[in-house]
Structures are given as C-alpha cells and as structure tokens.
Design a protein around this motif. Structure first.
Motif, mmCIF file in Angstrom:
data_model
loop_
_atom_site.group_PDB
_atom_site.id
_atom_site.type_symbol
_atom_site.label_atom_id
_atom_site.label_comp_id
_atom_site.label_asym_id
_atom_site.label_seq_id
_atom_site.Cartn_x
_atom_site.Cartn_y
_atom_site.Cartn_z
ATOM 1 N N ALA A 196 61.109 -38.912 -37.095
ATOM 2 C CA ALA A 196 61.777 -37.763 -37.722
ATOM 3 C C ALA A 196 62.400 -36.865 -36.665
ATOM 4 C CB ALA A 196 60.784 -36.995 -38.591
ATOM 5 N N ILE A 197 63.082 -37.512 -35.722
ATOM 6 C CA ILE A 197 63.804 -36.752 -34.695
ATOM 7 C C ILE A 197 65.184 -36.489 -35.261
ATOM 8 C CG2 ILE A 197 64.763 -36.806 -32.370
ATOM 9 C CD1 ILE A 197 62.463 -38.804 -31.665
ATOM 10 N N GLY A 198 65.507 -35.225 -35.487
ATOM 11 C CA GLY A 198 66.735 -34.895 -36.210
ATOM 12 C C GLY A 198 67.990 -34.971 -35.378
ATOM 13 N N ASP A 199 68.111 -34.081 -34.419
ATOM 14 C CA ASP A 199 69.408 -33.887 -33.783
ATOM 15 C C ASP A 199 69.674 -34.801 -32.594
ATOM 16 O OD1 ASP A 199 70.001 -32.012 -35.662
ATOM 17 O OD2 ASP A 199 69.171 -30.351 -34.488
ATOM 18 N N ASN A 200 68.626 -35.210 -31.924
ATOM 19 C CA ASN A 200 68.824 -36.060 -30.751
ATOM 20 C C ASN A 200 68.887 -37.535 -31.173
ATOM 21 O OD1 ASN A 200 68.760 -37.412 -28.324
ATOM 22 N ND2 ASN A 200 67.238 -36.052 -27.404
ATOM 23 N N ILE A 201 70.088 -37.968 -31.526
ATOM 24 C CA ILE A 201 70.284 -39.326 -32.048
ATOM 25 C C ILE A 201 69.867 -40.373 -31.011
ATOM 26 C CG2 ILE A 201 72.037 -40.976 -32.814
ATOM 27 C CD1 ILE A 201 73.445 -38.793 -34.251
ATOM 28 N N ASP A 228 76.213 -41.803 -40.742
ATOM 29 C CA ASP A 228 76.430 -43.233 -40.995
ATOM 30 C C ASP A 228 76.383 -44.069 -39.714
ATOM 31 O OD1 ASP A 228 76.667 -42.630 -43.625
ATOM 32 O OD2 ASP A 228 78.855 -42.772 -43.690
ATOM 33 N N TYR A 229 76.898 -43.509 -38.649
ATOM 34 C CA TYR A 229 76.874 -44.219 -37.368
ATOM 35 C C TYR A 229 75.420 -44.454 -36.935
ATOM 36 C CZ TYR A 229 76.702 -44.585 -32.316
ATOM 37 O OH TYR A 229 76.369 -44.959 -31.049
ATOM 38 N N HIS A 230 74.652 -43.398 -37.011
ATOM 39 C CA HIS A 230 73.224 -43.461 -36.676
ATOM 40 C C HIS A 230 72.544 -44.526 -37.546
ATOM 41 C CE1 HIS A 230 69.310 -40.869 -36.167
ATOM 42 N NE2 HIS A 230 69.214 -42.028 -35.557
#
Ligand code: ATP
Ligand code: ATP
Ligand code: CA
Length: 223
Positions: free
Chosen positions: A78-83, A108-110
């Motif tokens: 559940a790491i949000g911003d650091n893709i 979508d890329y993630h």
C-alpha cells in the motif's frame, strides 16, 4: 459480509490511509498483521493496532528477509505515491515466492507494470470508491450492494408499502423478475432463505441476488 473463521497472517507495507485501514480491519476480523513503514511516526501510530509494527524499507530485500516475509502467504503493498518503491517491493516479494501479493495501483501505467511482474491482485481504491459513491447517489433505493461480477450483484433494499403484507408466493418475485431474496433483515434479526409463504413487512430490509438488469427491473416495477 461473511467473515472467515480461520485466522491468517498478513503483512501490510505502507501505512497511509489505505494501508492503515486495511491493517485495522484485518486485525478487527481476528487476523495477525505485521505492519511495515519507513516512517517511524506511522509505525508508532500503528503499534497499538497491528500485531507487530516495524520500521523497514520494503525495497530492501535483506530487510524483508530478516523479517521472515517469505513465510507469509498474504502481503498488501500500500505504497501510494512512490511508484518505483511499489514496483520494486512487488518484484522482490514475488521473487521471494510470496503467494498472494495485493498491490494498490496509482494509475494505468503502474497497473500494467504490476501485472507484468506478477502482482496477484491490483486495486484502485480511489476509482472503485468513486464508482460506488456514484452508484449510491444515483440510486436512492439501494442501501448497500456487492458486485459479484460485471453483471451480477447482491443488493439491500427496503421493502416498500407495495410489498407489505404480501408473501413471496403472492409476489412471485423469482418468476417475474428473475431475482431471489436471499435473506430478510428486521432490525438486528436476520432470516436466511425465507419460506415462500413468508409475509413481507414494510420495515424489512431485503437482500436480493440477481442480474443487474433484473434487480433494476424489480426495483422499478416490483417495488
Ligand atoms: P493513501 O492514499 O492510502 O493515504 P498515501 O498517499 O499516504 O496513501 P504514501 O504516503 O505515498 O501514500 O505511502 C503510504 C505509506 O507508505 C507512507 O506511510 C510511506 O511512509 C510508506 N512507504 C513509502 N515507501 C515505502 C517503502 N519503501 N517501504 C515501506 N514503506 C514505505
Ligand atoms: P421456484 O421453482 O421458482 O422455487 P416453486 O414453484 O417451487 O418456484 P415456491 O418455491 O413455493 O414455488 O415459490 C413460488 C414463487 O415465489 C417462486 O416462483 C418465486 O417467484 C417466489 N419466491 C419464493 N421464494 C422466493 C425468494 N426467496 N426470492 C424471490 N422469490 C421467491
Ligand atoms: Ca494518496
């Protein structure tokens, strides 16, 4: 809905709003949770909710090894911003052989990359919740619902005065609308698979299963 009696062990990596509420709910459901975050403050905050809460960087394979992560079957990333950290963590977990890795995707890329590297479940909580909220707002009869698939759902509807005093046989609901009343709730009392002779009252909360189109037809014409 139904709760699992079996106690399981989970790892939750990232204690933002999403990971944090996953962690709390799993514990509430009687499971064991190892909560991990790089942020000391977050780890301290969750020490009282999680079974164990530790400071660690999940992209560090050695750190995950020393925590015995490979012995867990279920891990939530559940790491949000650091893709980048989310992708690397997922990769390490799958390489370690963790069976069930659920990852929160940001876009979508993630999502695509996560799929490629073997994430077992990918969720988009913001999008999903947005759709749920919109569906609730556009349909004031439905109290709650579960999407079983694209086409089938279970919904909760309050019985209207039109149904009150009638039995399931009188209403002939399954035959007319193709939907089945799974259960009827009266306040706290729940009646699972009501008899065909069951008489509906206006306070009844009906739990209905069926094709979405049939449910809609039942709502519009049957109630
Ligand atoms: P949400 O939208 O669910 O509230 P958020 O926006 O808080 O999430 P982030 O802050 O990006 O999302 O990440 C969630 C948590 O993940 C944070 O508490 C952050 O410290 C933690 N985190 C980020 N990278 C790592 C990592 N490599 N290892 C462990 N935890 C991490
Ligand atoms: P079925 O083959 O559909 O069960 P049946 O001829 O065996 O019908 P009953 O089971 O007595 O008859 O029920 C008569 C009708 O009452 C059903 O066709 C159905 O339309 C309706 N009915 C009974 N129970 C339910 C239920 N739980 N939910 C919705 N409709 C019901
Ligand atoms: Ca966020």
């Amino acid at each position: 809905m139904g709760r699992m009696a079996e106690k399981k062990q989970f790892v939750v990596i990232g204690l933002g709003r999403f990971g944090g509420s996953v962690c709390k709910e799993l514990v509430k459901q009687g499971h064991e949770v190892l909560a991990i975050d790089t942020d000391e403050q977050k780890v301290n905050d969750y020490a009282r909710f999680a079974t164990h809460a530790v400071i660690a960087n999940s992209t560090d394979e050695a750190a995950l090894n020393s925590l015995g992560i490979r012995n867990f079957e279920n891990v939530v990333v559940a790491i949000g911003d650091n893709i980048q950290a989310s992708i690397l963590t997922t990769l390490v977990l799958k390489e370690m052989g963790v069976k069930n890795v659920l990852v929160k995707a940001k876009n979508d890329y993630h999502h695509k990359v996560l799929e490629k590297i073997g994430a077992d479940h990918i969720v988009h909580p913001e999008n999903d919740m947005g759709r749920r909220v919109a569906q609730h707002l556009s349909d004031d009869k439905i109290i709650d619902f579960i999407e079983l698939s694209e086409e089938y759902s279970i919904v909760e509807l309050f019985a209207t005065s039109k149904l009150a005093g009638k039995s399931l046989i009188d209403l002939n609901i399954r035959a007319r609308f193709g939907v089945t009343i799974l259960a009827v709730k009266k306040g706290e009392v729940i009646n699972i698979s009501p008899e065909p002779t069951y008489q509906i009252t206006e306070e009844d909360l009906l739990i209905v299963i069926g094709h979405n189109q049939d449910i809609k037809r039942f709502e519009e014409q049957g109630m």
